[in-house]
Write a protein that holds these residues in place. Structure first.
Motif, short mmCIF file in Angstrom:
data_model
loop_
_atom_site.label_atom_id
_atom_site.label_comp_id
_atom_site.label_asym_id
_atom_site.label_seq_id
_atom_site.Cartn_x
_atom_site.Cartn_y
_atom_site.Cartn_z
N ASP A 3 -3.60 -3.47 3.24
CA ASP A 3 -3.73 -4.86 2.79
C ASP A 3 -4.49 -5.68 3.98
O ASP A 3 -4.67 -6.88 3.89
N ALA A 4 -4.16 -5.45 5.35
CA ALA A 4 -4.94 -6.22 6.44
C ALA A 4 -6.55 -6.12 6.33
O ALA A 4 -7.28 -6.68 7.33
N GLY A 5 -6.92 -5.22 5.49
CA GLY A 5 -8.43 -4.98 5.51
C GLY A 5 -8.81 -4.05 6.64
O GLY A 5 -10.08 -4.12 7.17
N VAL A 6 -8.11 -3.00 7.34
CA VAL A 6 -8.50 -2.29 8.14
C VAL A 6 -9.38 -1.23 7.38
O VAL A 6 -8.83 -0.09 7.19
N ASP A 7 -10.47 -1.43 7.44
CA ASP A 7 -11.45 -0.68 6.75
C ASP A 7 -12.24 0.31 7.55
O ASP A 7 -13.62 0.20 7.64
N VAL A 8 -11.72 0.98 8.46
CA VAL A 8 -12.65 2.08 9.39
C VAL A 8 -11.70 3.34 9.24
O VAL A 8 -10.58 3.30 8.61
N PRO A 9 -12.09 4.47 9.67
CA PRO A 9 -11.47 5.54 9.58
C PRO A 9 -9.91 5.31 10.49
O PRO A 9 -9.92 5.22 11.52
N VAL A 20 4.25 5.47 5.38
CA VAL A 20 3.78 4.75 4.08
C VAL A 20 3.52 3.24 4.43
O VAL A 20 2.66 2.57 4.01
N ARG A 21 4.56 2.67 4.94
CA ARG A 21 4.46 1.36 5.25
C ARG A 21 3.37 0.97 6.26
O ARG A 21 2.80 -0.21 6.01
N VAL A 22 3.31 1.81 7.20
CA VAL A 22 2.12 1.40 8.21
C VAL A 22 0.65 1.64 7.52
O VAL A 22 -0.11 0.61 7.42
N LEU A 23 0.42 2.82 6.56
CA LEU A 23 -0.72 2.80 5.97
C LEU A 23 -1.03 1.71 5.07
O LEU A 23 -2.15 1.31 4.85
N ASP A 50 8.84 -4.88 9.00
CA ASP A 50 7.39 -5.48 8.60
C ASP A 50 6.29 -4.82 9.59
O ASP A 50 6.36 -5.29 10.56
N PHE A 51 5.38 -4.25 9.20
CA PHE A 51 4.26 -3.65 9.84
C PHE A 51 3.00 -4.75 9.59
O PHE A 51 1.92 -4.45 10.05
N THR A 52 3.26 -6.01 8.87
CA THR A 52 1.89 -6.56 8.66
C THR A 52 1.62 -7.29 9.75
O THR A 52 0.27 -7.33 10.03
N PRO A 53 2.33 -7.89 10.79
CA PRO A 53 1.75 -8.49 11.94
C PRO A 53 1.14 -7.37 12.77
O PRO A 53 0.02 -7.70 13.47
N LEU A 54 1.63 -6.14 12.86
CA LEU A 54 0.88 -5.28 13.67
C LEU A 54 -0.49 -4.72 13.09
O LEU A 54 -1.43 -4.71 13.65
N ALA A 55 -0.37 -4.80 11.74
CA ALA A 55 -1.73 -4.46 11.14
C ALA A 55 -2.56 -5.49 11.17
O ALA A 55 -3.91 -5.34 11.45
N SER A 56 -2.27 -6.79 11.31
CA SER A 56 -3.03 -7.98 11.37
C SER A 56 -3.77 -8.04 12.65
O SER A 56 -4.89 -8.30 13.09
N GLN A 57 -2.70 -7.54 13.82
CA GLN A 57 -3.42 -7.51 15.18
C GLN A 57 -4.44 -6.44 15.48
O GLN A 57 -5.52 -6.54 16.00
N VAL A 58 -4.31 -5.42 14.67
CA VAL A 58 -5.06 -4.21 14.75
C VAL A 58 -6.38 -4.59 14.04
O VAL A 58 -7.62 -4.40 14.67
N ALA A 59 -6.44 -5.12 12.91
CA ALA A 59 -7.75 -5.70 12.36
C ALA A 59 -8.50 -6.73 13.09
O ALA A 59 -9.51 -6.77 12.98
N ALA A 60 -7.76 -7.51 13.88
CA ALA A 60 -8.44 -8.76 14.82
C ALA A 60 -9.14 -7.86 15.67
O ALA A 60 -10.13 -8.58 16.28
N SER A 70 1.76 -1.55 20.17
CA SER A 70 3.04 -0.74 20.01
C SER A 70 4.08 -1.35 18.94
O SER A 70 3.64 -2.78 18.69
N TYR A 71 4.86 -0.54 18.66
CA TYR A 71 5.60 -0.95 17.35
C TYR A 71 7.19 -0.52 17.82
O TYR A 71 7.14 0.60 18.32
N GLY A 72 8.11 -1.35 17.38
CA GLY A 72 9.43 -0.87 17.77
C GLY A 72 10.10 0.10 16.69
O GLY A 72 9.68 0.04 15.57
N LEU A 73 11.07 0.62 17.14
CA LEU A 73 11.66 1.52 16.24
C LEU A 73 12.61 0.82 15.16
O LEU A 73 13.00 -0.37 15.38
#
Length: 416
Positions: A248-254, A240-243, A214-224, A207-210
């Motif tokens: 940048d976090a290396g989420v290299d999946v569909p 745009v910021r999420v994608l 910065d979505f970097t921590p969220l993306a890192s959690q997803v990648a992990a 989950s992310y807040g309204l």
């Protein structure tokens, strides 16, 4: 199945003047629902909101209003008047909008698309016994309301359709990324339940807040979490910021999401992060052609030339076409009672740029959703390419319907 491609046709920025034929503020009192006065249709929309804006829905409904009045001569000689109110996604504003819209004495609502309509506003509309023709339902209250007649599935189809597609290509572990609010949390939970029923082994909700800065921590959690794919509930404002954060976090999946962020501002501003993303759409591609496409393009080009053709404008056009068919089917005075009665007889409908509405397509949990189907397309080199369904596993086939070479995915099985 041979792939079909269709050129990206995406929305312009929502800012700018809209037509003056529909009211942006509600009030002043409407003419009588019967006789020779205007046929009033109300429309409750969330527009001024950072997560979800339906400015294109408003512009599209107004375009069809003009088409009906100028080219069809109205309905039985009476002009159609759409009265819109922006609830901004706020509960208190939604209640005010509902009161003001009902004061206009609409014969029906059309294309309601609101973050607060389910829990806050729908009870008022139901008590007033006013039908909603066409809509973008996002809550369970809308999915099951007997006075709601959506031509598309809204959130109950766009996200589940993505889950079905991902399972059809063998994805086992999925990450579900949604904003932390009541409606989104409900969608995420229902997706997790659906994923399990489809045979998926793991689903993780993030989950992310309204107004997340910065979505970097969220993306890192997803990648992990090392998912096989991601279903992201993102609006155009955050996309745009999420994608970019995913990239940048290396989420290299569909990465999959709905048609909401499939707009020009997102696709052109993502710095390539939107490349390869999968989007679910409630409409067939315009490249399919035919009379529906010709009419759709004519109306939008003539009466909403500042809007590009998107999934949002297509869904709204479908809602207006259904409303038109219901109004034209009424015998005698057009009142809220006669419109509701006609809608109750018109639950099967061939669709307009969409999969048909079919009474036997509704699931037990979502009886108001008679068209649960969506298409899925990947954004590649400036085009949306519909996915292939040649090797769908046997257990997933009941969720897939191919019409005119285009695969449609549904997230629920019919009640029967």
């Amino acid at each position: 199945m041979k792939h079909k491609t269709f050129k990206t046709r995406v929305a312009l920025a929502a800012a700018g003047l809209l037509t003056m034929s529909a009211l942006t503020a509600c009030g002043s009192g409407a003419a009588s629902a019967s006789g020779s006065g205007p046929i009033v249709l109300g429309s409750l929309l969330t527009i001024d909101n950072p997560f979800w804006s339906n400015a294109d829905v408003k512009a599209t409904s107004e375009a069809w209003e003009k088409y009906i009045n100028k080219e069809l001569g109205g309905i039985n000689g009476r002009e159609v008047k759409i009265v819109t109110c922006d609830d901004k996604g706020d509960s208190a504003a939604g209640t005010t909008c509902a009161n003001n819209l009902l004061a206009e004495e609409p014969v029906a609502f059309v294309n309601n698309a609101s973050l607060v309509v389910g829990q806050v506003v729908l009870p008022q509309f139901t008590q007033a016994k006013v039908a909603t023709l066409g809509a973008w339902p996002i809550s369970q209250q809308e999915n099951e309301n007997p006075l709601l007649f959506p031509t598309t599935s809204g959130a109950s189809g766009t996200y589940p359709g993505l889950a079905v597609y991902l399972r059809s290509i063998g994805v086992k572990n999925v990450a579900l990324v949604f904003e932390d609010n009541g409606a989104a949390n409900a969608v995420a939970k229902s997706l997790a339940d659906l994923w399990k029923s489809l045979g998926g082994s793991k689903s993780s909700i993030f989950s992310y807040g309204l107004r997340t800065p910065d979505f970097t921590p969220l993306a890192s959690q997803v990648a992990a979490s090392k998912p096989d794919a991601v279903i992201a509930g993102i609006g155009a404002g955050d996309a745009v910021r999420v994608l970019k954060a995913f990239k940048d976090a290396g989420v290299d999946v569909p990465i999959t999401t709905t048609q909401t962020p499939a707009v020009k501002t997102v696709l052109e501003s993502s710095g390539g992060a939107a490349e390869g993303v999968y989007f679910s759409f409630v409409c067939s591609p315009t490249s399919v052609g035919g009379k529906d496409v010709e009419l759709y393009e004519h109306v939008m080009k003539t009466y909403a030339s500042d809007r590009e053709l998107t999934g949002q404008t297509c869904a709204a056009s479908s809602g207006m076409q259904y409303a038109l068919s219901v109004l034209q089917g009424v015998k005698g005075d057009i009142t809220k009672e006669s419109v509701l009665a006609q809608a109750q007889k018109s639950t099967d409908w061939p669709g307009f740029m969409t999969h048909p509405m079919e009474s036997d397509a509704a699931a037990k949990a979502t009886p108001a959703i008679r068209n649960p189907y969506v298409t899925v397309a990947q954004y590649k080199n400036g085009e949306f390419v519909p996915v292939n369904v040649d090797s769908v596993p046997a257990e997933i086939k009941p969720y897939v319907n191919v019409r005119d070479g285009i695969p449609w995915f549904r997230g629920t099985l019919p009640a029967s």
